[in-house]
Design an enzyme around this catalytic site. Structure first.
Site, mmCIF file in Angstrom:
data_model
loop_
_atom_site.group_PDB
_atom_site.id
_atom_site.type_symbol
_atom_site.label_atom_id
_atom_site.label_comp_id
_atom_site.label_asym_id
_atom_site.label_seq_id
_atom_site.Cartn_x
_atom_site.Cartn_y
_atom_site.Cartn_z
ATOM 1 N N GLN A 50 0.811 -1.210 0.000
ATOM 2 C CA GLN A 50 0.000 0.000 0.000
ATOM 3 C C GLN A 50 0.849 1.266 0.000
ATOM 4 O OE1 GLN A 50 -2.511 1.309 3.451
ATOM 5 N NE2 GLN A 50 -4.198 0.873 2.044
ATOM 6 N N ILE A 110 11.415 4.730 -4.785
ATOM 7 C CA ILE A 110 10.791 3.448 -5.110
ATOM 8 C C ILE A 110 11.828 2.447 -5.608
ATOM 9 C CG2 ILE A 110 9.217 2.307 -6.749
ATOM 10 C CD1 ILE A 110 7.393 4.761 -6.480
ATOM 11 N N GLU A 115 14.869 30.103 -17.221
ATOM 12 C CA GLU A 115 13.681 30.820 -17.697
ATOM 13 C C GLU A 115 12.950 31.519 -16.539
ATOM 14 O OE1 GLU A 115 12.784 31.067 -21.308
ATOM 15 O OE2 GLU A 115 14.853 30.691 -20.789
#
Length: 384
Positions: A281, A339, A365
């Site tokens: 989960q 992960i 930018e």
């Protein structure tokens, strides 16, 4: 209200995906990144298929599409590979200043070679003393009987070493108050006498690109290299930034999606404690958060691009898109590393490179702080 892309836009997206899948070889990308090399061969192939400068009118070598369509291509390229994607997406960097404000001679001379893969452009706006603040400049352009003479130094210039020409923002009226009302843009060609370009050295990410310092020492240019009216350069560059922020935001969501794709694929294959990572989960929740962030950023980027294409110059939307998409790219890439665990830290598994490359989208930018200033100004309204 229709949130779906048009059939034509979907086809552009599909074509960009297929091109990137076929040409962005992983091993080649890793080698280019290690050796700080630019993917010239891939750029030429992308140009031959019309991906570069797609938002130029047909008479200048483009296909007459808008900023949204260009963003779809940038996103697809950066999703497949962050390094190659950035290189291709900025190959025509700042050429839009010529596209929006240049004369016919300038457009035909400088834009068409870009779409054919025969030229690369750069924009020289940033100075070491000012960073994101271009309201005051040390680089000057002085008029004489033969044209203009440019003196000064620009830094953190993308494409610097490989650019065939550069758009330079200069102070042309030192008496202007405020100073930005006396700035102009000029085209300086590669090889101009007194024009020198120096690589700044190794950097954290986007290692395939050239990031340089540019020095202008009595660089003489003809009067016809002035872009648009004299002393309107600051406003030209601001409008260009409003456009280019969408491109950077598209880079960011492409990188975020690319990192997510690899984390999901790894999670489906990796076994821990007798089950797949995606069956835990905690991993599912990470993936859910990542997917939600990406989709939210994508909606904002597409809206900003679409809005610009409607002819509305609204810095609020492009600043929101860049600020949020950049943050999402960094956070998603960071979770992707988590992960993958130890493998996420290794070059071979790519997500660490996505993280390194994503970080620049919060800086160049206009930093995220500059974007917040623009957003706040729009929200609060003008003072007084």
């Amino acid at each position: 209200m229709n949130f779906d892309l048009t059939p034509e836009e979907k086809e552009i997206q599909r074509a960009a995906d297929e091109f990137a899948k076929g040409e962005f070889d992983k091993d080649v990308a890793l080698e280019l990144d290690r050796n700080h090399q630019y993917p010239f061969d891939i750029l030429k192939k992308a140009c031959s298929l019309g991906f570069i400068g797609i938002h130029y009118p047909e008479e200048y070598g483009g296909q007459g599409y808008g900023i949204l369509e260009n963003a779809l291509i940038v996103e697809s390229f950066c999703r497949r590979d962050s390094g190659i994607g950035v290189c291709l997406s900025i190959a025509n960097f700042s050429s839009e200043v010529i596209l929006r404000f240049g004369n016919e001679t300038q457009k035909k001379r400088y834009l068409i070679p870009i779409t054919k893969g025969q030229a690369i452009s750069a924009g020289a706006f940033t100075e070491s003393d000012h960073g994101s603040d271009i309201t005051g400049l040390r680089t000057t352009a002085v008029k004489d009987e033969k044209g203009y003479v440019i003196n000064g130094v620009k830094t953190f210039i993308s494409n610097g070493r490989i650019a065939d020409f550069v758009i330079v923002l200069c102070q042309t009226n030192p008496e202007a108050s405020p100073p930005y009302r006396g700035q102009s843009t000029f085209i300086v060609d590669k090889g101009s006498k007194g024009f020198e370009v120096t690589e700044l050295g190794d950097k954290m990410g986007i290692r395939m690109t050239s990031t340089t310092e540019m020095s202008f020492d009595q660089v003489r240019i003809p009067e016809e290299n002035l872009v648009g009216p004299l002393n309107r350069g600051f406003y030209q560059v601001l409008e260009f930034f409003d456009e280019s922020r969408v491109m950077v935001a598209a880079q960011a969501i492409g990188m975020a999606q690319g990192a997510f794709d690899r984390a999901l694929d790894y999670g489906k294959k990796r076994q821990q404690f007798g089950q797949r990572l995606v069956d835990f989960q905690v991993t599912q929740h990470k993936l859910a958060d990542m997917a939600t962030q990406i989709e939210a950023a994508r909606c904002l980027v597409y809206k900003a691009g679409w809005n610009f294409d409607q002819g509305r110059i609204e810095p609020k939307w492009t600043s929101m898109a860049k600020m949020y998409a950049g943050r999402v790219a960094v956070e998603v890439a960071q979770e992707a590393i988590q992960i993958l665990g130890g493998y996420g830290y290794m070059l071979e598994y790519e997500v660490e490179r996505f993280y390194r490359d994503a970080r620049i989208t919060e800086i160049y930018e206009g930093t995220r702080e500059i974007q917040k200033n623009a957003i706040a100004s729009a929200v609060i309204g003008k003072r007084g």
